[in-house]
Design a protein around this motif. Structure first.
Motif, short mmCIF file in Angstrom:
data_model
loop_
_atom_site.label_atom_id
_atom_site.label_comp_id
_atom_site.label_asym_id
_atom_site.label_seq_id
_atom_site.Cartn_x
_atom_site.Cartn_y
_atom_site.Cartn_z
N LEU A 172 9.11 -8.84 -3.54
CA LEU A 172 8.28 -7.94 -4.34
C LEU A 172 9.19 -7.21 -5.31
N ARG A 173 8.79 -7.15 -6.57
CA ARG A 173 9.57 -6.41 -7.57
C ARG A 173 8.69 -5.33 -8.19
N PRO A 197 0.81 -1.23 0.00
CA PRO A 197 0.00 0.00 0.00
C PRO A 197 0.84 1.28 0.00
N ALA A 198 2.01 1.25 0.61
CA ALA A 198 2.87 2.44 0.68
C ALA A 198 3.62 2.69 -0.63
N MET A 199 3.79 1.68 -1.46
CA MET A 199 4.65 1.81 -2.63
C MET A 199 3.92 1.77 -3.97
N LYS A 200 2.88 0.97 -4.09
CA LYS A 200 2.23 0.72 -5.38
C LYS A 200 1.67 2.00 -5.97
N LEU A 238 3.89 -2.63 -9.28
CA LEU A 238 4.22 -3.96 -8.76
C LEU A 238 4.23 -4.92 -9.94
N ASP A 239 5.41 -5.41 -10.27
CA ASP A 239 5.62 -6.21 -11.47
C ASP A 239 5.65 -7.70 -11.17
N ALA A 240 6.11 -8.07 -9.97
CA ALA A 240 6.20 -9.49 -9.61
C ALA A 240 6.10 -9.64 -8.10
N ASP A 241 5.47 -10.73 -7.69
CA ASP A 241 5.31 -11.04 -6.27
C ASP A 241 5.50 -12.54 -6.14
N SER A 242 6.54 -12.94 -5.43
CA SER A 242 6.87 -14.36 -5.34
C SER A 242 5.91 -15.15 -4.46
#
Length: 136
Positions: free
Chosen positions: A127-128, A82-85, A102-106
């Motif tokens: 998170l990438r 929530p703080a970055m997207k 947000l490009d990738a989430d493992s």
């Protein structure tokens, strides 16, 4: 201004967390999780046929390590995402920086590192985010 100023502005967007946060560095060998490792780098360039750069691509990778998947997921889903997207870093002189996507989430997974006191494997989630940047 250097590209380091721009990446510092991106790293400066990471919210305050209860865990130690390492920016563009790894924890010492003697340190044990929980921790967050954030790395910001340039990983691509877009150019025209005339060989002029039109944009550069950046990547912010945030690696969260804690003892349980629940702990990792709370940090990622409730604090970091929530703080970055879709946020844009503060203006950095000499750069125009696009929003973080947000490009990738493992998802949470068991790491090779185990806790000394419980022999449980630490959980990791990566998170990438990608973003573009230019120099006017």
């Amino acid at each position: 201004m250097s590209v380091m100023d721009m990446t510092s502005a991106v790293l400066g967007m990471i919210p305050g967390l209860d865990q130690p946060v390492y920016l563009n560095q790894e924890p010492d060998e003697s340190e044990m999780p929980p921790w967050v490792i954030a790395t910001c780098t340039t990983d691509g360039h877009r150019s025209t046929e005339a060989a002029r750069y039109t944009a550069h691509v950046g990547r912010l990778e945030i690696r969260v390590v804690d003892l349980t998947a629940d702990a990792v997921n709370v940090i990622c889903d409730d604090r970091i995402i929530p703080a970055m997207k879709y946020r844009v870093p503060a203006k950095t002189s000499g750069f125009t920086v696009g929003q973080l996507i947000l490009d990738a989430d493992s998802g949470a997974y068991a790491a090779g590192l185990t806790a000394d006191d419980t022999s449980r494997r630490y959980q990791v989630r990566v998170l990438r985010f990608r973003f573009t940047w230019t120099r006017p």
